[in-house]
Design an enzyme around this catalytic site. Structure first.
Site, mmCIF file in Angstrom:
data_model
loop_
_atom_site.group_PDB
_atom_site.id
_atom_site.type_symbol
_atom_site.label_atom_id
_atom_site.label_comp_id
_atom_site.label_asym_id
_atom_site.label_seq_id
_atom_site.Cartn_x
_atom_site.Cartn_y
_atom_site.Cartn_z
ATOM 1 N NE ARG A 52 77.412 124.871 -35.170
ATOM 2 C CZ ARG A 52 77.897 124.347 -36.305
ATOM 3 N NH1 ARG A 52 79.141 124.603 -36.673
ATOM 4 N NH2 ARG A 52 77.139 123.567 -37.051
ATOM 5 N N GLY A 104 78.271 112.833 -43.743
ATOM 6 C CA GLY A 104 77.987 111.414 -43.915
ATOM 7 C C GLY A 104 78.321 110.976 -45.331
ATOM 8 C CD GLU A 123 75.605 110.315 -39.909
ATOM 9 O OE1 GLU A 123 76.308 111.361 -39.873
ATOM 10 O OE2 GLU A 123 74.541 110.238 -40.549
#
Length: 455
Positions: free
Chosen positions: A18, A143, A157
């Site tokens: 990203r 999480g 998670e």
């Protein structure tokens, strides 16, 4: 617990898709240093006996950056990125038999404080595994840490959490510590039976509990856990770093006349009672001693500025610049790989590169050390109490002796003995009336050209 037996594992294998970059994510600069160095610096506070960086994407560059921070750092390669537990497992051949604690940090999480790591190690006296958690303002997809009193029961998670578990605001940072042998034993039991097919380090908590071992949570501010995965997050991290650096400088007794305009590097040191004006940029490797002043719009990198020195405004100090006490470097002056002894004055419009200037020498405006012949760099030596006239070109290698002078506008190509005056300029020739005649000729030529071009 013997803190000398701490081992540090820094996970730095991610590509950072990203970020939209060819540069490994952990090497993107933050505070004029790779993000990786921030994590290493935090871990360094524990005085680790061993440091292992787990590299992957761009491993060669990551290894070079790690060893630039500390040449004793060991680097292992995670050839396939199969999850955080898999990454930690790559360090096992080096550290499985290491005594004491293993602490896992992340190269893209730059703001973990040394005090936080100390608290984690302190908690190890009560728990076999300690995880770093934070109360999230917006827990989002983090999480969740499911606790029972002081005990950490498990890490869930987000995608696997129930609605009740998603309501928990205590979140997982990923940072963990345990006895080294135990950590690797737990990691070896981690499976990949999940949607991503990856081996998650978070699973070690449940595995430890299944063995009847205790797990606990050290809680830190959410800001410490800021991770960097995008350019926008990198910009936010830079802003956070600068905010912290400015606050620390002010608390340490440094005067910042316009704090929001001053930019620090990770290793910048500015002493008490120093003054830093607006729009000053510190690159890596700068030390400013107590009582020095850096005036507006200066750029400093790889330099040392002693007590009582003044720099700027609009000055640039490059690597190797060493300013002794009470040196003055003025506006539009550039210093590179040069030592200026006590009391030297370089007022304005000057370049000194690869030079040594003796104490209380005055360098006139427009002076240049001509240090580069196109292939090699050469040094200029100027003695104490010398006077270098304005617009002097010092063609290195060359030496100007103590108490010597150069005349303004000189090109100095030969050594100047102590106490001598050197003149290296052409003799002036004056031709009466020539200026007027030349201007008349130029105007006539211009008019003729214009007439020719007009249809």
């Amino acid at each position: 617990m013997d803190r000398a037996t701490v081992s540090l594992i820094v996970l730095a294998a991610g590509q950072g898709t990203r970020m939209n970059s060819d540069l490994p994510k952990v090497l993107h600069p933050l505070g004029a240093a790779p993000m990786l160095h921030h994590a290493l610096r935090a871990g360094q506070s524990l005085e680790p006996e061993r440091v292992v960086v787990v590299a992957g994407h761009g491993a060669e560059a990551v290894a070079k950056a790690a060893r630039a921070f500390d040449e004793s750092i060991e680097v292992v390669v995670q050839a396939e990125q199969l999850g955080t537990a898999h990454a930690v497992a790559q360090a096992a051949p080096l550290l499985a038999d290491a005594p004491g604690e293993a602490v896992v940090l992340y190269g893209d999480t730059p703001f973990i404080r040394p005090e936080t790591l100390e608290r984690m190690l302190d908690l190890r006296s009560r728990h076999a595994v300690v995880v770093l958690g934070f109360e999230a303002a917006d827990p989002g997809r983090y999480g969740r840490l499911v606790t029972q009193g002081e005990e950490l029961d498990r890490i869930v998670e987000w995608k696997d959490a129930t609605d009740e578990e998603r309501a928990i605001s205590l979140c997982n940072s990923g940072v963990i510590c345990a006895e080294a042998g135990l950590l690797f034993a737990l990691v070896s039991d981690v499976g990949n039976a999940n949607a991503a097919g990856e081996y998650y380090l978070t699973d070690v908590v449940a595995l430890a509990r299944a063995r009847g071992l205790s797990a606990g949570v050290a809680i830190c501010d959410e800001a410490e856990t800021l991770g960097v995965n995008t350019r926008a997050q990198l910009a936010a991290a830079e802003a956070e770093f600068q905010k912290r650096a400015r606050t620390a400088a002010l608390e340490d007794g440094v005067t910042l006349t316009a704090p929001d305009t001053v930019f620090f590097a990770l290793d910048t040191f500015v002493g008490r009672d120093a003054i830093v004006g607006p729009n000053v940029v510190f690159g890596p490797g700068v030390t400013v001693e107590s009582g020095a002043e850096i005036r507006a719009f200066c750029h400093l990198e790889g330099c040392h500025i002693s007590r009582g020195a003044t720099v700027g405004p609009f000055a640039r100090l490059r690597p190797g610049a060493e300013l002794a006490e009470d040196v003055h470097v003025g506006n539009f002056v550039e210093i590179k790989n040069a030592v200026l002894d006590e009391g030297v004055k370089v007022g304005h419009l000057t370049y000194l590169g690869d030079a040594h200037v003796g104490e209380h020498t005055n360098i006139g405006a427009g002076t240049v050390t001509c240090n580069y012949d196109g292939v090699m760099k050469h040094r200029t030596e100027i003695g104490a109490h010398a006077f270098i006239g304005s617009d002097t070109m010092l063609v290195a290698p060359v030496t100007v002796g103590a108490h010597a002078m150069t005349a303004s506008g000189s090109v100095i190509t030969e050594n100047v003995p102590a106490e001598a005056l050197a003149l290296g300029r052409a003799r002036q020739v004056t031709k009466p009336g020539m200026a007027t005649r030349l201007m008349e000729m130029f105007r006539a030529a211009k008019a003729a050209k214009k007439k020719k071009e007009t249809p």
